[in-house]
Design an enzyme around this catalytic site. Structure first.
Site, PDB file in Angstrom:
ATOM      1  N   LYS A 298      87.878  32.298 -14.254  1.00 42.80           N
ATOM      2  CA  LYS A 298      88.828  31.816 -15.205  1.00 42.80           C
ATOM      3  C   LYS A 298      88.759  30.257 -15.433  1.00 42.80           C
ATOM      4  CE  LYS A 298      90.766  35.450 -16.466  1.00 42.80           C
ATOM      5  NZ  LYS A 298      90.526  36.236 -17.581  1.00 42.80           N
TER       6      LYS A 298
ATOM      7  N   TYR B  58      93.717  35.761  -5.905  1.00 38.28           N
ATOM      8  CA  TYR B  58      92.796  35.922  -7.150  1.00 38.28           C
ATOM      9  C   TYR B  58      91.353  35.792  -6.843  1.00 38.28           C
ATOM     10  CZ  TYR B  58      93.094  35.981 -12.331  1.00 38.28           C
ATOM     11  OH  TYR B  58      92.829  36.114 -13.556  1.00 38.28           O
TER      12      TYR B  58
END
Length: 275
Positions: free
Chosen positions: A170, A163
């Site tokens: 995020k 990720y």
């Protein structure tokens, strides 16, 4: 009678039918909401108008979809133009959905430590700061008691290999949710995030969703992955008056995966143990 009868909202960032935002917008309109939409502008040389064409499959012919307008969130004048369009078409709105994220593919594929300076700035501006920018521009058209919702992922809370820089974005987005909830709380405006497990979306495929699907199925207490329909239901819940007492929250929609310890390299053993 639907839960959104008489309600109006602005939906930003719908990409295609696999988008979580699509599922949320579709359900909200089915429940009676009138919605305006923004989308990433097509490039001038793109005669096919691909981005507009994708969202038109959701909005064309739907009486609840009141307008579709281009918006690049790196440009304040375009954000302001969308808010003016919203005010002209809908007046004040009862909810706003933020579904916008991007990192340059060449940076997303690198180890986080190798992220370029320019790639980091762009990813953070689009994926995190855009929520602040949109909400600030929308302050005057949000009703007192309105709901603002963004979409996040567990990779902002824990390290999810693959990720990479998007996880850092995020994490920033999750923090912004809390600070905006505080700033807007005196007006009764709620700000929350939906943290969905892996789904077959554009961003999911970029993060290796197929491997994640197996991991979540093996680890989640429910023993399965979530569906787009469940994402639509959870998102509309957070946008609706049914969640009127919830703000500054990250709602995990992942079959309970977030409650479990990390399996590391034990995935195959876990799969075998569960049959």
């Amino acid at each position: 009678m639907g839960m959104f009868d008489g309600k109006k909202g602005l939906i930003t960032g719908v990409f295609n039918k696999q988008s979580i935002a699509w599922a949320i917008a579709e359900r909200a309109m089915d429940e009676g909401a009138e919605c305006g939409f923004s989308y990433m502008p097509d490039k001038p040389d793109d005669e096919r108008k691909k981005n507009l064409g994708r969202i038109s499959k959701l909005t064309d012919g739907n009486p609840q979809a009141k307008f579709v307008h281009p918006m690049d969130v790196t440009k304040d004048d375009q954000i302001a133009a969308v808010m003016e369009k919203t005010k002209a078409e809908l007046g004040q709105v009862d909810f706003m959905l933020h579904s916008i994220a991007f990192a340059p593919p060449e940076d997303l594929k690198k180890d986080t430590v190798e992220t370029s300076r320019e790639g980091f700035k762009l990813a953070m501006e689009i994926s995190a700061y855009s929520l602040m920018a949109l909400t600030n521009h929308a302050k005057d058209i949000l009703t007192d008691g309105a709901s603002v919702l963004t979409l996040t992922y567990y990779g902002g809370e824990k390290c999810v290999p693959g990720y990479n820089v998007m996880g850092v974005c995020k994490a920033a987005l999750d923090s912004i949710v809390k600070y905006l909830a505080y700033d807007l709380g005196p007006r009764g405006i709620r700000v929350n995030a939906l943290s969905a497990g892996p789904l077959q979306t554009i961003s999911g495929r970029g993060a290796g969703v197929d491997e994640m699907l197996g991991l979540y199925e093996a680890m989640a207490p429910l023993g399965r992955n979530i569906t787009h329909e469940e994402a639509g239901k959870s998102g509309t819940f957070l946008l609706s008056d049914m969640s009127s007492g919830i703000s500054g929250e990250i709602l995990h929609l992942d079959g309970g995966y977030n409650a479990m310890g990390s399996p590391g390299r034990m995935l195959e053993q876990i799969k075998a143990a569960r049959g």
